[in-house]
Scaffold this motif. Sequence first.
Motif, mmCIF file in Angstrom:
data_model
loop_
_atom_site.group_PDB
_atom_site.id
_atom_site.type_symbol
_atom_site.label_atom_id
_atom_site.label_comp_id
_atom_site.label_asym_id
_atom_site.label_seq_id
_atom_site.Cartn_x
_atom_site.Cartn_y
_atom_site.Cartn_z
ATOM 1 N N PHE A 42 0.861 -1.191 0.000
ATOM 2 C CA PHE A 42 0.000 0.000 0.000
ATOM 3 C C PHE A 42 0.891 1.231 0.000
ATOM 4 O O PHE A 42 1.938 1.265 0.652
ATOM 5 N N ASN A 43 0.482 2.263 -0.741
ATOM 6 C CA ASN A 43 1.273 3.493 -0.829
ATOM 7 C C ASN A 43 0.311 4.659 -1.076
ATOM 8 O O ASN A 43 -0.379 4.689 -2.092
ATOM 9 N N GLU A 44 0.263 5.578 -0.128
ATOM 10 C CA GLU A 44 -0.626 6.735 -0.294
ATOM 11 C C GLU A 44 0.040 7.968 0.307
ATOM 12 O O GLU A 44 0.686 7.897 1.350
ATOM 13 N N LYS A 45 -0.114 9.094 -0.380
ATOM 14 C CA LYS A 45 0.445 10.335 0.150
ATOM 15 C C LYS A 45 -0.622 11.423 0.144
ATOM 16 O O LYS A 45 -1.565 11.398 -0.654
ATOM 17 N N VAL A 46 -0.438 12.369 1.046
ATOM 18 C CA VAL A 46 -1.274 13.559 1.122
ATOM 19 C C VAL A 46 -0.332 14.760 1.070
ATOM 20 O O VAL A 46 0.625 14.838 1.849
ATOM 21 N N MET A 47 -0.582 15.673 0.148
ATOM 22 C CA MET A 47 0.267 16.859 0.024
ATOM 23 C C MET A 47 -0.163 17.880 1.075
ATOM 24 O O MET A 47 -0.892 18.831 0.794
ATOM 25 N N ALA A 48 0.306 17.683 2.303
ATOM 26 C CA ALA A 48 -0.113 18.549 3.400
ATOM 27 C C ALA A 48 0.557 19.918 3.358
ATOM 28 O O ALA A 48 0.011 20.901 3.870
ATOM 29 N N GLY A 49 1.758 19.997 2.774
ATOM 30 C CA GLY A 49 2.446 21.285 2.657
ATOM 31 C C GLY A 49 2.859 21.874 3.996
ATOM 32 O O GLY A 49 2.778 23.094 4.192
ATOM 33 N N LEU A 50 3.319 21.024 4.915
ATOM 34 C CA LEU A 50 3.691 21.514 6.247
ATOM 35 C C LEU A 50 4.784 22.578 6.205
ATOM 36 O O LEU A 50 4.813 23.492 7.022
ATOM 37 N N GLY A 51 5.703 22.453 5.245
ATOM 38 C CA GLY A 51 6.833 23.376 5.207
ATOM 39 C C GLY A 51 6.565 24.676 4.493
ATOM 40 O O GLY A 51 7.451 25.547 4.438
ATOM 41 N N ALA A 52 5.362 24.859 3.965
ATOM 42 C CA ALA A 52 5.089 26.068 3.179
ATOM 43 C C ALA A 52 5.217 27.345 3.999
ATOM 44 O O ALA A 52 5.583 28.398 3.477
ATOM 45 N N GLY A 53 4.932 27.277 5.289
ATOM 46 C CA GLY A 53 4.974 28.485 6.104
ATOM 47 C C GLY A 53 6.326 28.792 6.713
ATOM 48 O O GLY A 53 6.518 29.872 7.301
ATOM 49 N N LEU A 54 7.294 27.870 6.595
ATOM 50 C CA LEU A 54 8.583 28.074 7.244
ATOM 51 C C LEU A 54 9.306 29.312 6.738
ATOM 52 O O LEU A 54 9.857 30.100 7.524
ATOM 53 N N LEU A 60 4.847 26.012 11.252
ATOM 54 C CA LEU A 60 3.963 25.185 10.435
ATOM 55 C C LEU A 60 2.620 25.886 10.299
ATOM 56 O O LEU A 60 2.064 26.386 11.277
ATOM 57 N N ASP A 61 2.103 25.899 9.092
ATOM 58 C CA ASP A 61 0.824 26.551 8.825
ATOM 59 C C ASP A 61 -0.308 25.808 9.534
ATOM 60 O O ASP A 61 -0.362 24.576 9.533
ATOM 61 N N ALA A 62 -1.208 26.529 10.138
ATOM 62 C CA ALA A 62 -2.285 25.922 10.922
ATOM 63 C C ALA A 62 -3.166 25.017 10.071
ATOM 64 O O ALA A 62 -3.544 23.913 10.497
#
Length: 493
Positions: A42-54, A60-62
């Motif tokens: 199984f392989n699944e990803k979510v583009m959460a973009g945690l680093g976008a606010g750094l 980390l963006d809320a």
Amino acid sequence: MPAQPLLAAVETPGRVGIIDIGSNSIRLVVFDGPARIPSILFNEKVMAGLGAGLARDGALDAESIERGLTALARFARLAAQMEVTSLRTVATAAVREASNGAPFLARIRAMGLAVELLSGEEEAMMAGYGVLAAVPGATGIVGDLGGGSLELARVADGAVHERVSFPLGVLRIAKIRAEGPRALDRVVGKAIAGAGWDARSEGLPFYLVGGSWRALARLDMHLMSAPLPIIHHHVMAADRPASLVRVLAQIDRKRLREVQGLSGSRIATLPEAAGLLSVLVRRLGSSEMIVSGYGLREGLLHQSLPPAIRAQDPLICATREEGRRQGRFPEHGDLLYRWTSPLFARETPAEARLRHATCLLADVGWPAHPEFRAERGLETALHGNWVGVDARGRGMMARALYTSFGGDQPVPIIDRLTTPAERALADRWGLAMRLGQRLSGGVAEPLVTSRLSLDPATLTLHLRTDDGALYGEAVERRHKALATAFERKPALA
């Protein structure tokens, strides 16, 4: 926060899951199967973009945090339902550097996930082990480009050596480039020189790890009309990133969306990935770039294995498992390899390895309809989930299996992947396998009690007296075809 211990060595990992909390994406991968080369269940990803606010405020963006926690809750539930026996959760650069990283980790632990915060050097080490897992004998520099950081590691002699981490993730590059046309070159040059990594890869390959660089390689394969769209072990010349920088300055998004396998979420950062790679390979003195399909997650698994298992050849392990799964007689592939070896005394170790892998797949066509067995063999070699082999090697294996199952027509894709001499050698492999399969009927004893020999005039099949009855009409035809391929006369002893 104290460093978390790495996984203890295990010989039978069972069903293993890894959750990778990166600066760009959060991904769950579940592995199952042989320890050295497990399959991805199984392989699944979510583009959460945690680093976008750094780059903006160091946090980390809320909204990204909530998106990430939602993904992690799903992944934890799926892992439990898939009966994962060992689940490892790791966080990398964005969480490590964010001012609000600690409370985010606390919320993850409250969900029941024992998350580890990897240091930059640990990230680099795991990326290095990932490359070693997929490219046996890799020697050079591994570069793992994430959203928040760039890790470099030197690999040689089956081990990871010096490691370094820079705050040069793909999400940070646009801000640096906005400072001027040579700003990125100055920043990278200063970082590399300060760490003592100038020309560290002089004359050696640079191994590409990370989704952004794999996306860049997919664009390169598209532009070069690569015949086989498999990203692992794709090779790029040292000057290719500079060309891609120019291409990306002119190409429109519509054309990029047409590139097979290129994720839409990666398109926006392609110019940054190309720009950074162009500067790096020049500063490091790299001879070429080789894409690795394995990275940090696979490195976490590989590093946890005992040395004896790590030393196993991933291509041989994978083809042996596939042959066991699809074939009729599990021991047959190794016997066939040994039986055909006297005919190929002059082949290189690399050629012998490919022949061994091909022999292990010698029975994969039998479940197919007889009219399509050659195509089944061809497809298995070309499109199998193999590592430790490049496109040329796949082409030779495919040609041998196609010939072994009776295929006798030119195959355009193989003609593009291999030279005439390589195809002639692969045909000899296939014809030898074809004779061995017919003589033995797929069972062990005839391959153990008979042998082949080659002299300037004849290709001789040696049989025990009481096995003479095995030399039927079909065996005789295949013996003659093999001898003809070697420009010899068939002889029976």
